[in-house]
Design a protein around this motif. Structure first.
Motif, PDB file in Angstrom:
ATOM      1  N   PRO A 132       0.816  -1.226   0.000  1.00 21.72           N
ATOM      2  CA  PRO A 132       0.000   0.000   0.000  1.00 21.72           C
ATOM      3  C   PRO A 132       0.845   1.269   0.000  1.00 21.72           C
ATOM      4  N   ILE A 133       1.963   1.246   0.728  1.00 16.29           N
ATOM      5  CA  ILE A 133       2.833   2.428   0.752  1.00 16.29           C
ATOM      6  C   ILE A 133       3.478   2.632  -0.608  1.00 16.29           C
ATOM      7  N   LEU A 134       3.935   1.546  -1.220  1.00 14.55           N
ATOM      8  CA  LEU A 134       4.565   1.661  -2.530  1.00 14.55           C
ATOM      9  C   LEU A 134       3.590   2.205  -3.566  1.00 14.55           C
ATOM     10  N   LEU A 135       2.364   1.692  -3.564  1.00 20.63           N
ATOM     11  CA  LEU A 135       1.381   2.124  -4.551  1.00 20.63           C
ATOM     12  C   LEU A 135       0.916   3.556  -4.309  1.00 20.63           C
ATOM     13  N   LYS A 136       0.835   3.962  -3.054  1.00 20.56           N
ATOM     14  CA  LYS A 136       0.324   5.283  -2.721  1.00 20.56           C
ATOM     15  C   LYS A 136       1.406   6.361  -2.797  1.00 20.56           C
ATOM     16  N   ILE A 137       2.561   6.079  -2.196  1.00 18.80           N
ATOM     17  CA  ILE A 137       3.600   7.111  -2.071  1.00 18.80           C
ATOM     18  C   ILE A 137       4.708   6.926  -3.108  1.00 18.80           C
ATOM     19  N   ARG A 138       4.886   5.687  -3.584  1.00 21.70           N
ATOM     20  CA  ARG A 138       5.891   5.354  -4.604  1.00 21.70           C
ATOM     21  C   ARG A 138       7.327   5.604  -4.136  1.00 21.70           C
ATOM     22  N   VAL A 139       7.561   5.394  -2.870  1.00 25.79           N
ATOM     23  CA  VAL A 139       8.918   5.472  -2.336  1.00 25.79           C
ATOM     24  C   VAL A 139       9.307   4.058  -1.913  1.00 25.79           C
ATOM     25  N   MET A 140      10.106   3.404  -2.734  1.00 27.12           N
ATOM     26  CA  MET A 140      10.426   1.997  -2.512  1.00 27.12           C
ATOM     27  C   MET A 140      11.113   1.768  -1.181  1.00 27.12           C
ATOM     28  N   SER A 141      12.042   2.619  -0.830  1.00 25.76           N
ATOM     29  CA  SER A 141      12.790   2.416   0.408  1.00 25.76           C
ATOM     30  C   SER A 141      11.877   2.482   1.628  1.00 25.76           C
ATOM     31  N   LEU A 142      10.952   3.431   1.640  1.00 22.59           N
ATOM     32  CA  LEU A 142      10.027   3.555   2.764  1.00 22.59           C
ATOM     33  C   LEU A 142       9.117   2.334   2.846  1.00 22.59           C
ATOM     34  N   ALA A 143       8.647   1.870   1.701  1.00 22.61           N
ATOM     35  CA  ALA A 143       7.815   0.671   1.677  1.00 22.61           C
ATOM     36  C   ALA A 143       8.582  -0.539   2.200  1.00 22.61           C
ATOM     37  N   THR A 144       9.829  -0.676   1.761  1.00 22.06           N
ATOM     38  CA  THR A 144      10.656  -1.805   2.183  1.00 22.06           C
ATOM     39  C   THR A 144      10.917  -1.783   3.681  1.00 22.06           C
ATOM     40  N   LEU A 145      11.285  -0.630   4.193  1.00 21.88           N
ATOM     41  CA  LEU A 145      11.590  -0.518   5.620  1.00 21.88           C
ATOM     42  C   LEU A 145      10.343  -0.761   6.470  1.00 21.88           C
ATOM     43  N   THR A 146       9.206  -0.275   6.006  1.00 23.25           N
ATOM     44  CA  THR A 146       7.959  -0.511   6.738  1.00 23.25           C
ATOM     45  C   THR A 146       7.612  -1.997   6.741  1.00 23.25           C
ATOM     46  N   GLY A 147       7.762  -2.640   5.591  1.00 18.48           N
ATOM     47  CA  GLY A 147       7.484  -4.067   5.508  1.00 18.48           C
ATOM     48  C   GLY A 147       8.415  -4.882   6.382  1.00 18.48           C
TER      49      GLY A 147
END
Length: 205
Positions: A132-147
């Motif tokens: 959801p973070i990747l699709l919404k914000i499109r910041v891969m690093s933030l999505a990865t760290l959150t996951g």
């Protein structure tokens, strides 16, 4: 079982060291993909250099090399600790690959593949928060760290309540630390508000 630890560590590191993004980049005529973008060999930088199709290929292969050492240990021994050693060694191998001058990727896809082999529920924790973070914000690093963070918390809680071997806590926390260290520069850019946004419209050459 010491044998499981040794085999898991050695096989994990050697498989993790396979620089799939680097080799595919050279095979496709793109040269060393580390010379552009983030300077890494993972799926995200492959996306920037070669497009979606090859990025997905690298993502899958990097995940497979994280899962294989664990599956090998599982096939021979009943050793959760050996599985953990194999998974962590694969991530270290991806970050510091023997076959690519110890300049590799950030380790997220390899960590995810190992997590799928060790505990699929952990992968669901990771993907359920990262996508959801990747699709919404499109910041891969933030999505990865959150996951990675949600997976570490989820696996640790399941192990604490007897739903997984205690050794899996070491994998969850160890992987989280390795991924965090691998994203050190991303964390600094996120804090500064200058992190790269992934363009979903990148076309394959």
């Amino acid at each position: 079982m010491v044998e499981a630890w040794i085999v898991g560590g050695v096989v994990g590191y050697l498989l993790g060291s396979t620089p799939t993004g680097l080799w595919i980049g050279k095979w496709r005529g793109g040269g060393d993909i580390r010379s552009s973008g983030s300077g890494r060999i993972g799926a995200t930088n492959t996306f920037r250099a070669l497009g979606l199709r090859w990025s997905v290929t690298v993502l899958v292969l990097d995940a497979v090399k994280g899962a294989l050492p664990i599956l090998i240990v599982m096939a021979v021994w009943n050793s959760p600790t050996g599985e953990v050693v194999g998974g962590l060694a694969a991530v270290v191998g991806h970050q510091f690959p023997l076959y690519a001058g110890f300049r590799g990727g950030r380790g997220a896809a390899t960590a995810l593949g190992a997590m799928i082999a060790i505990m699929p529920m952990g992968a669901l924790f990771a993907l359920g928060t990262a996508l959801p973070i990747l699709l919404k914000i499109r910041v891969m690093s933030l999505a990865t760290l959150t996951g990675a963070t949600s997976a570490a918390v989820g696996i640790s809680l399941l192990a604490a309540y007897g739903q997984a071997p205690d050794a899996y806590i070491a994998y969850a926390v160890g992987t989280w630390l390795l991924v965090l260290v691998g994203h050190k520069d991303n964390v600094e850019r996120i804090a500064a508000g200058t992190e790269r946004v992934l363009s979903m419209g990148r076309a394959a050459p």
